[in-house]
Design a protein around this motif. Structure first.
Motif, PDB file in Angstrom:
ATOM      1  N   VAL A 106       0.844  -1.184   0.000  1.00  0.00           N
ATOM      2  CA  VAL A 106       0.000   0.000   0.000  1.00  0.00           C
ATOM      3  C   VAL A 106       0.882   1.239   0.000  1.00  0.00           C
ATOM      4  N   THR A 107       0.601   2.155  -0.913  1.00  0.00           N
ATOM      5  CA  THR A 107       1.338   3.413  -1.008  1.00  0.00           C
ATOM      6  C   THR A 107       0.419   4.555  -0.622  1.00  0.00           C
ATOM      7  N   ALA A 108       0.801   5.291   0.394  1.00  0.00           N
ATOM      8  CA  ALA A 108      -0.013   6.416   0.857  1.00  0.00           C
ATOM      9  C   ALA A 108       0.447   7.700   0.183  1.00  0.00           C
ATOM     10  N   THR A 109      -0.519   8.472  -0.270  1.00  0.00           N
ATOM     11  CA  THR A 109      -0.230   9.743  -0.913  1.00  0.00           C
ATOM     12  C   THR A 109      -0.665  10.877   0.008  1.00  0.00           C
ATOM     13  N   ALA A 110       0.265  11.768   0.329  1.00  0.00           N
ATOM     14  CA  ALA A 110      -0.052  12.872   1.231  1.00  0.00           C
ATOM     15  C   ALA A 110      -0.851  13.933   0.495  1.00  0.00           C
ATOM     16  N   THR A 111      -1.924  14.400   1.122  1.00  0.00           N
ATOM     17  CA  THR A 111      -2.723  15.480   0.546  1.00  0.00           C
ATOM     18  C   THR A 111      -2.509  16.796   1.288  1.00  0.00           C
ATOM     19  N   ALA A 112      -1.862  16.756   2.415  1.00  0.00           N
ATOM     20  CA  ALA A 112      -1.574  17.960   3.193  1.00  0.00           C
ATOM     21  C   ALA A 112      -0.436  17.658   4.153  1.00  0.00           C
ATOM     22  N   CYS A 113       0.304  18.706   4.490  1.00  0.00           N
ATOM     23  CA  CYS A 113       1.452  18.507   5.385  1.00  0.00           C
ATOM     24  C   CYS A 113       1.096  18.666   6.858  1.00  0.00           C
ATOM     25  N   GLY A 114      -0.082  19.184   7.144  1.00  0.00           N
ATOM     26  CA  GLY A 114      -0.451  19.326   8.538  1.00  0.00           C
ATOM     27  C   GLY A 114      -1.192  20.619   8.812  1.00  0.00           C
ATOM     28  N   THR A 115      -1.047  21.119  10.035  1.00  0.00           N
ATOM     29  CA  THR A 115      -1.728  22.347  10.465  1.00  0.00           C
ATOM     30  C   THR A 115      -0.705  23.329  11.011  1.00  0.00           C
ATOM     31  N   GLY A 116      -1.118  24.560  11.081  1.00  0.00           N
ATOM     32  CA  GLY A 116      -0.222  25.594  11.625  1.00  0.00           C
ATOM     33  C   GLY A 116      -0.967  26.910  11.787  1.00  0.00           C
ATOM     34  N   GLY A 124      -1.962  48.950  17.326  1.00  0.00           N
ATOM     35  CA  GLY A 124      -2.662  48.583  18.555  1.00  0.00           C
ATOM     36  C   GLY A 124      -4.132  48.336  18.378  1.00  0.00           C
ATOM     37  N   MET A 125      -4.643  48.368  17.156  1.00  0.00           N
ATOM     38  CA  MET A 125      -6.083  48.223  16.942  1.00  0.00           C
ATOM     39  C   MET A 125      -6.495  46.891  16.299  1.00  0.00           C
ATOM     40  N   GLU A 126      -5.552  46.203  15.690  1.00  0.00           N
ATOM     41  CA  GLU A 126      -5.937  44.974  14.995  1.00  0.00           C
ATOM     42  C   GLU A 126      -4.766  43.994  14.930  1.00  0.00           C
ATOM     43  N   GLN A 127      -5.125  42.768  14.688  1.00  0.00           N
ATOM     44  CA  GLN A 127      -4.148  41.679  14.533  1.00  0.00           C
ATOM     45  C   GLN A 127      -4.593  40.836  13.344  1.00  0.00           C
ATOM     46  N   PHE A 128      -3.610  40.438  12.499  1.00  0.00           N
ATOM     47  CA  PHE A 128      -3.908  39.611  11.336  1.00  0.00           C
ATOM     48  C   PHE A 128      -3.393  38.189  11.603  1.00  0.00           C
ATOM     49  N   LEU A 129      -4.221  37.246  11.210  1.00  0.00           N
ATOM     50  CA  LEU A 129      -3.894  35.852  11.502  1.00  0.00           C
ATOM     51  C   LEU A 129      -3.895  35.005  10.224  1.00  0.00           C
ATOM     52  N   ALA A 130      -3.087  33.950  10.255  1.00  0.00           N
ATOM     53  CA  ALA A 130      -3.050  32.945   9.179  1.00  0.00           C
ATOM     54  C   ALA A 130      -3.152  31.566   9.838  1.00  0.00           C
ATOM     55  N   THR A 136      -5.160  23.520   3.839  1.00  0.00           N
ATOM     56  CA  THR A 136      -5.856  24.688   3.280  1.00  0.00           C
ATOM     57  C   THR A 136      -5.541  25.924   4.122  1.00  0.00           C
ATOM     58  N   PRO A 137      -5.012  27.006   3.496  1.00  0.00           N
ATOM     59  CA  PRO A 137      -4.691  28.216   4.254  1.00  0.00           C
ATOM     60  C   PRO A 137      -5.912  29.135   4.396  1.00  0.00           C
ATOM     61  N   PHE A 138      -6.003  29.768   5.565  1.00  0.00           N
ATOM     62  CA  PHE A 138      -7.091  30.706   5.851  1.00  0.00           C
ATOM     63  C   PHE A 138      -6.501  32.009   6.382  1.00  0.00           C
ATOM     64  N   ALA A 171      -7.249  32.953  -7.293  1.00  0.00           N
ATOM     65  CA  ALA A 171      -6.523  32.598  -8.516  1.00  0.00           C
ATOM     66  C   ALA A 171      -5.024  32.479  -8.264  1.00  0.00           C
ATOM     67  N   GLY A 172      -4.400  31.543  -8.973  1.00  0.00           N
ATOM     68  CA  GLY A 172      -2.965  31.331  -8.864  1.00  0.00           C
ATOM     69  C   GLY A 172      -2.565  30.358  -7.765  1.00  0.00           C
ATOM     70  N   TYR A 173      -3.542  29.862  -6.998  1.00  0.00           N
ATOM     71  CA  TYR A 173      -3.212  28.941  -5.892  1.00  0.00           C
ATOM     72  C   TYR A 173      -2.624  27.644  -6.461  1.00  0.00           C
ATOM     73  N   PRO A 174      -1.511  27.174  -5.931  1.00  0.00           N
ATOM     74  CA  PRO A 174      -0.863  25.977  -6.486  1.00  0.00           C
ATOM     75  C   PRO A 174      -1.702  24.720  -6.236  1.00  0.00           C
ATOM     76  N   THR A 175      -1.789  23.902  -7.242  1.00  0.00           N
ATOM     77  CA  THR A 175      -2.555  22.652  -7.117  1.00  0.00           C
ATOM     78  C   THR A 175      -1.716  21.409  -7.437  1.00  0.00           C
ATOM     79  N   ASN A 176      -0.460  21.615  -7.833  1.00  0.00           N
ATOM     80  CA  ASN A 176       0.375  20.479  -8.213  1.00  0.00           C
ATOM     81  C   ASN A 176       1.136  19.888  -7.039  1.00  0.00           C
ATOM     82  N   SER A 177       1.032  20.491  -5.838  1.00  0.00           N
ATOM     83  CA  SER A 177       1.741  19.997  -4.659  1.00  0.00           C
ATOM     84  C   SER A 177       1.010  20.493  -3.414  1.00  0.00           C
ATOM     85  N   PRO A 178       0.860  19.663  -2.383  1.00  0.00           N
ATOM     86  CA  PRO A 178       0.155  20.090  -1.176  1.00  0.00           C
ATOM     87  C   PRO A 178       0.857  21.258  -0.482  1.00  0.00           C
ATOM     88  N   VAL A 179       0.059  22.108   0.159  1.00  0.00           N
ATOM     89  CA  VAL A 179       0.604  23.232   0.922  1.00  0.00           C
ATOM     90  C   VAL A 179       0.943  22.755   2.327  1.00  0.00           C
TER      91      VAL A 179
END
Length: 236
Positions: A106-116, A124-130, A136-138, A171-179
């Motif tokens: 059995v060969t497993a294929t990775a679809t994602a590298c994990g979470t972060g 002082g008024m806002e914070q940006f998060l990723a 999948t990035p948010f 648009a432009g999001y890579p689809t040939n390799s997991p993020v």
């Protein structure tokens, strides 16, 4: 020879006749029938896996060539019937059992590298998060952190609607390799998100951050088109 010296012949035993002879012949026939039938029955009943054949061998004749008994007290000189001789052939059958073992690979294929998760606070008024969830990035924004530092609410979009922006739909999001990872930095009215794929390619996305909202991608302005995911040059 004188009549006195002549002796009358001694009468011999009379040959049986009548009913007695019939009974005697019937007894002999019965004995011969039993002797012949018994071995065949034993072979069939006791050796079901064997095949048998019955032959007959004549026994020694009890009378000599003159018709007299060979031994004293030998009785009458009836003809002896053949004695049965049983020949048995046995066949052995061998059964072989074969056990087959199958090996599956059995060969497993990775679809994602994990979470972060990553974040930046340009003022002082806002914070940006990723955040990276299942590959999948948010993108998100946490406002009012100066007045309420423990504010847990994440908002996004021009109207600061609750929730996160799915960056994989732009648009432009890579689809040939997991993020495998995502990060964010912000300065002034701009926020920049970066991702790296499992294959090692790095992409960047420009979002608008005017101090009151987070808009991804950054909208078109004049001759500048709407932003999209772009591979950096050169690649690491």
């Amino acid at each position: 020879m004188s009549p006195e010296r002549m002796r009358a012949p001694r009468p011999g035993p009379a040959a049986p006749s009548g009913p007695g002879r019939v009974r005697r012949l019937a007894a002999i026939a019965t004995a011969v029938t039993v002797a012949v039938a018994t071995p065949a029955v034993a072979v069939a009943a006791g050796m079901t896996s064997r095949t048998g054949a019955t032959t007959y061998t004549a026994g020694p004749h009890p009378c000599d060539e003159h018709g007299k008994p060979r031994h004293r007290g030998g009785g009458d000189c009836e003809t002896k019937h053949p004695q049965p001789t049983v020949t048995v052939t046995q066949t052995a059958t061998a059964t072989a059992t074969v056990t087959a073992t199958a090996t599956a690979t059995v060969t497993a294929t990775a679809t994602a590298c994990g979470t972060g998760v990553d974040s930046t606070q340009p003022n002082g008024m806002e914070q940006f998060l990723a955040a990276l969830v299942g590959g999948t990035p948010f993108a998100g924004r946490r406002p009012n952190i100066n007045a309420t530092p423990d504010n847990p609410n994440i908002v996004s979009g021009p109207a600061n609607t609750p929730g996160w922006i799915d960056l994989s739909t732009i648009a432009g999001y890579p689809t040939n390799s997991p993020v495998c990872d995502v990060s964010v930095d912000a300065n002034g009215s701009d926020a920049f998100y970066k991702i790296i794929t499992q294959g090692g390619s790095v992409y960047t996305l420009h979002c608008a951050a005017n101090g009151t909202a987070l808009v991804c991608p950054a909208p078109a302005q004049g001759t500048v088109p709407q932003s999209r995911w772009t591979a950096v040059t050169p690649q690491p």
